[in-house]
Design a protein around this motif. Structure first.
Motif, short mmCIF file in Angstrom:
data_model
loop_
_atom_site.label_atom_id
_atom_site.label_comp_id
_atom_site.label_asym_id
_atom_site.label_seq_id
_atom_site.Cartn_x
_atom_site.Cartn_y
_atom_site.Cartn_z
N VAL A 1 -17.18 -2.00 7.64
CA VAL A 1 -17.25 -0.54 7.51
C VAL A 1 -16.19 -0.02 6.53
O VAL A 1 -15.95 1.19 6.45
CB VAL A 1 -17.10 0.18 8.88
CG1 VAL A 1 -18.22 -0.22 9.82
CG2 VAL A 1 -15.74 -0.10 9.50
N GLY A 2 -15.55 -0.92 5.80
CA GLY A 2 -14.64 -0.52 4.72
C GLY A 2 -13.27 -0.06 5.19
O GLY A 2 -12.62 0.75 4.53
N LEU A 3 -12.80 -0.58 6.33
CA LEU A 3 -11.52 -0.11 6.85
C LEU A 3 -10.49 -1.21 7.01
O LEU A 3 -9.56 -1.09 7.81
CB LEU A 3 -11.73 0.58 8.21
CG LEU A 3 -12.36 1.96 8.18
CD1 LEU A 3 -12.48 2.51 9.60
CD2 LEU A 3 -11.56 2.94 7.33
N LYS A 4 -10.62 -2.27 6.24
CA LYS A 4 -9.70 -3.39 6.49
C LYS A 4 -8.26 -3.06 6.10
O LYS A 4 -7.33 -3.72 6.55
CB LYS A 4 -10.20 -4.67 5.84
CG LYS A 4 -10.06 -4.77 4.36
CD LYS A 4 -10.29 -6.23 3.98
CE LYS A 4 -10.38 -6.53 2.51
NZ LYS A 4 -10.08 -5.54 1.51
N ASP A 5 -8.07 -2.00 5.32
CA ASP A 5 -6.71 -1.60 4.98
C ASP A 5 -6.10 -0.63 6.00
O ASP A 5 -5.01 -0.11 5.80
CB ASP A 5 -6.68 -0.93 3.60
CG ASP A 5 -7.03 -1.93 2.51
OD1 ASP A 5 -6.82 -3.14 2.72
OD2 ASP A 5 -7.55 -1.49 1.46
N TYR A 6 -6.83 -0.36 7.07
CA TYR A 6 -6.37 0.65 8.04
C TYR A 6 -6.19 0.08 9.44
O TYR A 6 -6.18 0.82 10.42
CB TYR A 6 -7.37 1.81 8.09
CG TYR A 6 -7.38 2.61 6.82
CD1 TYR A 6 -6.58 3.74 6.68
CD2 TYR A 6 -8.17 2.23 5.74
CE1 TYR A 6 -6.58 4.48 5.52
CE2 TYR A 6 -8.18 2.95 4.55
CZ TYR A 6 -7.38 4.07 4.45
OH TYR A 6 -7.37 4.79 3.31
#
Ligand code: ADP
Ligand code: ADP
Length: 226
Positions: free
Chosen positions: A122-127
């Motif tokens: 879901v595109g949140l691996k930096d969070y």
């Protein structure tokens, strides 16, 4: 391979309100089915019955060939995403996604691997270490979707998941949800009152009418548009 069936289902609440009336629907494995209709037509009621969160008054509902109540208590085959992300504010993004996995007692390293996999999706691996209050509405919804997907459910139930988001965010998330659907081959049941959303996302649309709880028609959409 049929995964959900409604057979002549009536749902009458104890207030006397008829939410479903002679409702018939068959859903096959891997379909993306939208329940489309005006507010109050019974969409959420249908979804909640599939989730085992409510019971039909008359008729028969089967999920994976079983009574929905048995499915929900015995397995992690079904995950539910609501309009609100409902994240725990004191837990980080990663810990929110880990929660359902912890409750199922999987091995610790495996849990983390699964959680990171879906957060990447879901595109949140930096969070991973961010807290819900530091995220936008769209990002919170992404976390909520990741949390639902973490345990690899066979079926994802979504009740107006994008209704509270702005138009741009909604479009991005719709596209991402379709990518996830294609990749994971999860059966998705999706409640919306938004015609465009239903048309663009689904492989099948169950159109419900304002006449209490009636299914007007079922439309097969060969391929989702996005
Ligand atoms: P939709 O999701 O299409 O907006 P709902 O399934 O939420 O529709 O509701 C269908 C009808 O049933 C509405 O008239 C609603 O007010 C009523 N209803 C929903 N939940 C309950 C409940 N727990 N008790 C009584 N009536 C309810
Ligand atoms: P939605 O339209 O997003 O499905 P609703 O406003 O219909 O949401 O329902 C929100 C919650 O309120 C649900 O848990 C539903 O069961 C409950 N509810 C809805 N309508 C009624 C009602 N007429 N009486 C009692 N509870 C209701």
């Amino acid at each position: 391979n049929e995964v959900v069936s409604f057979q002549s289902v009536d749902k009458v609440y104890n207030t006397g309100i008829v939410a479903l009336c002679q409702f018939d629907l068959s859903i096959q494995e891997g379909e993306f089915v939208s329940f489309l209709g005006p507010s109050g037509c019974g969409k959420s009621t249908a979804l909640r019955i599939v989730a085992g969160l409510g019971e039909a008054t008359r008729g028969k509902v089967e999920v994976f060939g079983q009574n929905p109540k048995d499915v929900i208590t015995k397995s992690n085959d079904i995950a539910f995403v609501f309009q609100e992300a409902n994240l725990l504010p004191w837990r980080t993004v990663l810990d929110n996604v880990l929660l359902p996995l912890e409750l199922r007692g999987l091995d610790k390293a495996k849990r983390k691997e699964s959680a990171i996999r879906v957060l990447e999706m879901v595109g949140l691996k930096d969070y991973l270490k961010a807290y819900p209050r530091q995220l936008s509405g769209g990002m919170k919804m992404r976390v909520s979707i990741a949390r639902a997907l973490a345990a690899k459910p066979k079926m994802l139930l979504m009740d107006e998941p994008f209704a509270a988001l702005d138009e741009m965010t909604r479009q991005t998330l719709q596209k991402d949800l379709l990518d996830i659907w294609k990749k994971e081959k999860t059966t998705i049941l999706f409640v919306t009152h938004n015609v465009y959303e239903a048309v663009y996302l689904s492989s099948k649309i169950a159109v419900m009418s304002a006449r209490p709880g009636r299914l007007s028609t079922v439309i097969d959409v060969d391929l989702p548009y996005l």
